[in-house]
Design a protein around this motif. Structure first.
Motif, PDB file in Angstrom:
ATOM      1  N   ILE A  46     -10.497  -5.358 -30.851  1.00  0.00           N
ATOM      2  CA  ILE A  46     -10.489  -6.834 -30.787  1.00  0.00           C
ATOM      3  C   ILE A  46      -9.215  -7.287 -31.501  1.00  0.00           C
ATOM      4  CG2 ILE A  46     -11.812  -8.954 -31.132  1.00  0.00           C
ATOM      5  CD1 ILE A  46     -14.269  -7.287 -31.863  1.00  0.00           C
ATOM      6  N   ASN A  47      -8.207  -7.661 -30.733  1.00  0.00           N
ATOM      7  CA  ASN A  47      -6.926  -8.058 -31.328  1.00  0.00           C
ATOM      8  C   ASN A  47      -6.903  -9.581 -31.490  1.00  0.00           C
ATOM      9  OD1 ASN A  47      -4.395  -7.218 -32.339  1.00  0.00           O
ATOM     10  ND2 ASN A  47      -3.347  -7.773 -30.440  1.00  0.00           N
ATOM     11  N   PHE A  48      -7.077 -10.051 -32.725  1.00  0.00           N
ATOM     12  CA  PHE A  48      -7.047 -11.487 -33.040  1.00  0.00           C
ATOM     13  C   PHE A  48      -8.065 -12.285 -32.232  1.00  0.00           C
ATOM     14  CE2 PHE A  48      -2.896  -9.759 -34.102  1.00  0.00           C
ATOM     15  CZ  PHE A  48      -2.867 -10.076 -35.447  1.00  0.00           C
ATOM     16  N   GLY A  49      -9.246 -11.695 -32.070  1.00  0.00           N
ATOM     17  CA  GLY A  49     -10.329 -12.397 -31.391  1.00  0.00           C
ATOM     18  C   GLY A  49     -11.395 -12.869 -32.367  1.00  0.00           C
ATOM     19  N   LEU A  50     -11.702 -12.022 -33.360  1.00  0.00           N
ATOM     20  CA  LEU A  50     -12.857 -12.271 -34.236  1.00  0.00           C
ATOM     21  C   LEU A  50     -12.803 -13.644 -34.904  1.00  0.00           C
ATOM     22  CD1 LEU A  50     -15.241 -10.399 -34.948  1.00  0.00           C
ATOM     23  CD2 LEU A  50     -14.100  -9.944 -37.111  1.00  0.00           C
ATOM     24  N   LEU A  51     -11.595 -14.080 -35.270  1.00  0.00           N
ATOM     25  CA  LEU A  51     -11.440 -15.353 -35.984  1.00  0.00           C
ATOM     26  C   LEU A  51     -11.649 -16.559 -35.079  1.00  0.00           C
ATOM     27  CD1 LEU A  51      -7.595 -15.687 -36.605  1.00  0.00           C
ATOM     28  CD2 LEU A  51      -8.624 -13.903 -35.249  1.00  0.00           C
ATOM     29  N   HIS A  52     -11.854 -16.298 -33.784  1.00  0.00           N
ATOM     30  CA  HIS A  52     -12.110 -17.399 -32.848  1.00  0.00           C
ATOM     31  C   HIS A  52     -13.566 -17.462 -32.404  1.00  0.00           C
ATOM     32  CE1 HIS A  52      -7.887 -18.317 -32.583  1.00  0.00           C
ATOM     33  NE2 HIS A  52      -7.636 -17.041 -32.398  1.00  0.00           N
ATOM     34  N   PHE A  53     -14.362 -16.496 -32.829  1.00  0.00           N
ATOM     35  CA  PHE A  53     -15.743 -16.456 -32.351  1.00  0.00           C
ATOM     36  C   PHE A  53     -16.626 -17.396 -33.168  1.00  0.00           C
ATOM     37  CE2 PHE A  53     -15.002 -11.700 -31.209  1.00  0.00           C
ATOM     38  CZ  PHE A  53     -14.224 -12.077 -30.133  1.00  0.00           C
ATOM     39  N   ALA A  54     -17.573 -18.027 -32.480  1.00  0.00           N
ATOM     40  CA  ALA A  54     -18.531 -18.893 -33.172  1.00  0.00           C
ATOM     41  C   ALA A  54     -19.483 -18.053 -34.022  1.00  0.00           C
ATOM     42  CB  ALA A  54     -19.315 -19.715 -32.147  1.00  0.00           C
ATOM     43  N   ASP A  91     -11.461  -3.646 -24.478  1.00  0.00           N
ATOM     44  CA  ASP A  91     -10.629  -4.615 -25.205  1.00  0.00           C
ATOM     45  C   ASP A  91     -11.355  -5.961 -25.137  1.00  0.00           C
ATOM     46  OD1 ASP A  91      -8.670  -6.195 -26.325  1.00  0.00           O
ATOM     47  OD2 ASP A  91      -7.241  -5.977 -24.663  1.00  0.00           O
ATOM     48  N   VAL A  92     -11.966  -6.355 -26.264  1.00  0.00           N
ATOM     49  CA  VAL A  92     -12.763  -7.588 -26.320  1.00  0.00           C
ATOM     50  C   VAL A  92     -11.859  -8.764 -26.673  1.00  0.00           C
ATOM     51  CG1 VAL A  92     -14.630  -8.771 -27.563  1.00  0.00           C
ATOM     52  CG2 VAL A  92     -14.852  -6.345 -26.980  1.00  0.00           C
ATOM     53  N   ALA A  93     -12.074  -9.904 -26.004  1.00  0.00           N
ATOM     54  CA  ALA A  93     -11.202 -11.081 -26.177  1.00  0.00           C
ATOM     55  C   ALA A  93      -9.778 -10.670 -25.824  1.00  0.00           C
ATOM     56  CB  ALA A  93     -11.305 -11.649 -27.592  1.00  0.00           C
ATOM     57  N   CYS A  94      -9.653 -10.061 -24.652  1.00  0.00           N
ATOM     58  CA  CYS A  94      -8.399  -9.398 -24.262  1.00  0.00           C
ATOM     59  C   CYS A  94      -7.261 -10.377 -24.009  1.00  0.00           C
ATOM     60  CB  CYS A  94      -8.624  -8.535 -23.028  1.00  0.00           C
ATOM     61  SG  CYS A  94      -9.095  -9.481 -21.560  1.00  0.00           S
ATOM     62  N   ARG A 136      -1.692   4.780 -22.387  1.00  0.00           N
ATOM     63  CA  ARG A 136      -1.955   6.026 -23.127  1.00  0.00           C
ATOM     64  C   ARG A 136      -2.920   6.932 -22.380  1.00  0.00           C
ATOM     65  NH1 ARG A 136      -2.719   4.929 -29.530  1.00  0.00           N
ATOM     66  NH2 ARG A 136      -0.903   3.608 -29.902  1.00  0.00           N
ATOM     67  N   GLY A 137      -3.388   6.462 -21.232  1.00  0.00           N
ATOM     68  CA  GLY A 137      -4.307   7.281 -20.437  1.00  0.00           C
ATOM     69  C   GLY A 137      -5.770   6.973 -20.664  1.00  0.00           C
ATOM     70  N   ALA A 138      -6.065   5.938 -21.497  1.00  0.00           N
ATOM     71  CA  ALA A 138      -7.471   5.568 -21.720  1.00  0.00           C
ATOM     72  C   ALA A 138      -8.041   4.919 -20.460  1.00  0.00           C
ATOM     73  CB  ALA A 138      -7.566   4.611 -22.905  1.00  0.00           C
ATOM     74  N   ARG A 139      -9.396   4.974 -20.357  1.00  0.00           N
ATOM     75  CA  ARG A 139     -10.076   4.309 -19.223  1.00  0.00           C
ATOM     76  C   ARG A 139     -10.527   2.948 -19.751  1.00  0.00           C
ATOM     77  NH1 ARG A 139     -14.141   8.932 -18.886  1.00  0.00           N
ATOM     78  NH2 ARG A 139     -15.325   7.613 -17.476  1.00  0.00           N
ATOM     79  N   VAL A 140      -9.796   1.918 -19.343  1.00  0.00           N
ATOM     80  CA  VAL A 140      -9.871   0.648 -20.056  1.00  0.00           C
ATOM     81  C   VAL A 140     -10.560  -0.454 -19.265  1.00  0.00           C
ATOM     82  CG1 VAL A 140      -8.473  -1.123 -21.186  1.00  0.00           C
ATOM     83  CG2 VAL A 140      -7.690   1.234 -21.180  1.00  0.00           C
ATOM     84  N   THR A 141     -11.354  -1.260 -19.983  1.00  0.00           N
ATOM     85  CA  THR A 141     -11.841  -2.525 -19.454  1.00  0.00           C
ATOM     86  C   THR A 141     -11.462  -3.614 -20.456  1.00  0.00           C
ATOM     87  OG1 THR A 141     -13.745  -1.407 -18.484  1.00  0.00           O
ATOM     88  CG2 THR A 141     -13.881  -3.802 -18.651  1.00  0.00           C
ATOM     89  N   GLY A 142     -10.945  -4.722 -19.953  1.00  0.00           N
ATOM     90  CA  GLY A 142     -10.679  -5.874 -20.810  1.00  0.00           C
ATOM     91  C   GLY A 142     -11.672  -6.970 -20.482  1.00  0.00           C
ATOM     92  N   VAL A 143     -12.178  -7.645 -21.514  1.00  0.00           N
ATOM     93  CA  VAL A 143     -13.153  -8.719 -21.279  1.00  0.00           C
ATOM     94  C   VAL A 143     -12.765  -9.938 -22.107  1.00  0.00           C
ATOM     95  CG1 VAL A 143     -14.768  -7.925 -23.084  1.00  0.00           C
ATOM     96  CG2 VAL A 143     -15.638  -9.220 -21.146  1.00  0.00           C
ATOM     97  N   ASP A 144     -12.899 -11.109 -21.506  1.00  0.00           N
ATOM     98  CA  ASP A 144     -12.574 -12.366 -22.192  1.00  0.00           C
ATOM     99  C   ASP A 144     -13.443 -13.454 -21.572  1.00  0.00           C
ATOM    100  OD1 ASP A 144      -9.819 -13.358 -23.899  1.00  0.00           O
ATOM    101  OD2 ASP A 144     -10.955 -14.938 -22.880  1.00  0.00           O
ATOM    102  N   PHE A 145     -13.839 -14.455 -22.398  1.00  0.00           N
ATOM    103  CA  PHE A 145     -14.715 -15.485 -21.826  1.00  0.00           C
ATOM    104  C   PHE A 145     -13.950 -16.569 -21.068  1.00  0.00           C
ATOM    105  CE2 PHE A 145     -15.601 -18.538 -25.733  1.00  0.00           C
ATOM    106  CZ  PHE A 145     -14.233 -18.738 -25.893  1.00  0.00           C
ATOM    107  N   ALA A 146     -12.621 -16.571 -21.170  1.00  0.00           N
ATOM    108  CA  ALA A 146     -11.835 -17.582 -20.450  1.00  0.00           C
ATOM    109  C   ALA A 146     -11.355 -17.012 -19.117  1.00  0.00           C
ATOM    110  CB  ALA A 146     -10.656 -18.027 -21.303  1.00  0.00           C
ATOM    111  N   ALA A 147     -11.827 -17.599 -18.033  1.00  0.00           N
ATOM    112  CA  ALA A 147     -11.458 -17.094 -16.699  1.00  0.00           C
ATOM    113  C   ALA A 147      -9.950 -17.157 -16.497  1.00  0.00           C
ATOM    114  CB  ALA A 147     -12.184 -17.912 -15.625  1.00  0.00           C
TER     115      ALA A 147
END
Ligand SMILES: C[S@@+](CC[C@H](N)C(=O)[O-])C[C@H]1O[C@@H](n2cnc3c(N)ncnc32)[C@H](O)[C@@H]1O
Length: 281
Positions: free
Chosen positions: A122-130, A61-64, A76-87
């Motif tokens: 990417i849920n509503f992340g793309l529109l925030h990327f430079a 999950d990018v820009a989680c 749902r049982g997925a093996r998930v990692t979430g990543v975001d640039f804001a600590a």
């Protein structure tokens, strides 16, 4: 205006925009969830269906942000990692969903090996990327063959009533030439052909783009402007750069227009999103 500026992704302006976004998201992490998550969570089911997120699927999950999509995928049982640039976002996500793995990282330079995942959302992340093209290319890189990418973005401001009201009030009563770093057009990927083009350029096939007709309920007409003032980044920057007089006039205009969307228990706006999906060949 805010919705139309475009920067060359190779220029230092793109770095300035990214720094502005990062600083913004660090400071609004808590209020973003209060203001927007009831809305953005509505799209998660369709997003996860689009990448067939199910038991055992390795999903990124990018820009989680606060981690809602990651948590639903884990449910749902997925093996998930979430990543975001804001600590601050990552800390919040980890607090809310302690069983899911979250880490800090940039969507445009993902801290993962090639072919590490079977699904990227990417849920509503793309529109925030430079540099959104770089983020799509990175999603492609970390997917294995046959892996699926899905993202959501807002449809046009004409269709997204809540956003349209605030942007029109700023246009009518405020200044748009305030000193903010320029970024890519906010509604760029509301254009289905642009989604198809950018996904194809990065090597995705089987691209599908469709609109999700959702609605945003808020408790009062004033809650609309407050959501952007407290929980957003770009529009918040634009609002905060206005004079107190202009901001007061913007508030009145937004309140009056929002009140035309009154329902029994508050106000409600159409807020359709575009959902785009592609498969790595
Ligand atoms: C509108 S929020 C969406 C959060 C979450 N996906 C949701 O649906 O609620 C945008 C998120 O994108 C993150 N973000 C923006 N640019 C980023 C980048 N270059 N790399 C990683 N995360 C980024 C922000 O920190 C913020 O959490």
């Amino acid at each position: 205006m805010i919705a139309c500026r475009m920067t060359d992704p190779r220029s230092p302006a793109a770095d300035a925009f990214k720094a502005f976004e990062r600083e913004g998201w660090e400071s609004v992490a808590g209020s973003y969830r209060d203001a927007f998550s009831s809305l953005t969570r509505q799209y998660v089911g369709a997003l996860l269906d689009a990448v067939a997120a199910g038991a055992g699927v390795r999903l990124l999950d990018v820009a989680c942000g606060p981690g809602d999509a990651a948590a639903e995928a884990a449910g749902r049982g997925a093996r998930v990692t979430g990543v975001d640039f804001a600590a601050a976002m990552v800390a919040q996500a980890a607090r809310l969903y302690p069983r899911v793995e979250f880490r800090t990282g940039d969507a445009e330079a993902l801290p993962f090996d090639d072919a590490s995942f079977e699904a990227v959302v990417i849920n509503f992340g793309l529109l925030h990327f430079a540099r959104p093209e770089s983020a799509i290319a990175e999603a492609h890189r970390v997917l294995g063959g046959g892996g699926r990418l899905a993202f959501t973005v807002w449809a046009s401001p004409e269709k997204c009533e809540g956003m349209g009201i605030v942007l029109k009030a700023i246009e009518a009563h405020g200044r748009l030439d305030v000193p903010l770093p320029e970024g890519p057009p906010f509604f760029r990927f509301g254009d289905h052909d642009e989604c198809r083009r950018v996904l194809a350029v990065s090597g995705f096939s089987g691209v599908e783009v469709r609109e999700l007709p959702m609605r945003w309920r808020l408790p009062s007409p004033d809650a609309l402007l407050d959501a952007f003032l407290e929980g957003g980044v770009r529009t918040r920057g634009l609002l905060r750069a206005q004079t107190p007089e202009a901001l007061a006039a913007i508030r009145v205009a937004a309140r009056n227009e929002a009140a035309r969307h009154a329902r029994e228990d508050g106000v409600e706006f159409a807020m359709p999103a575009v959902l785009a999906t592609g498969v790595k060949a």
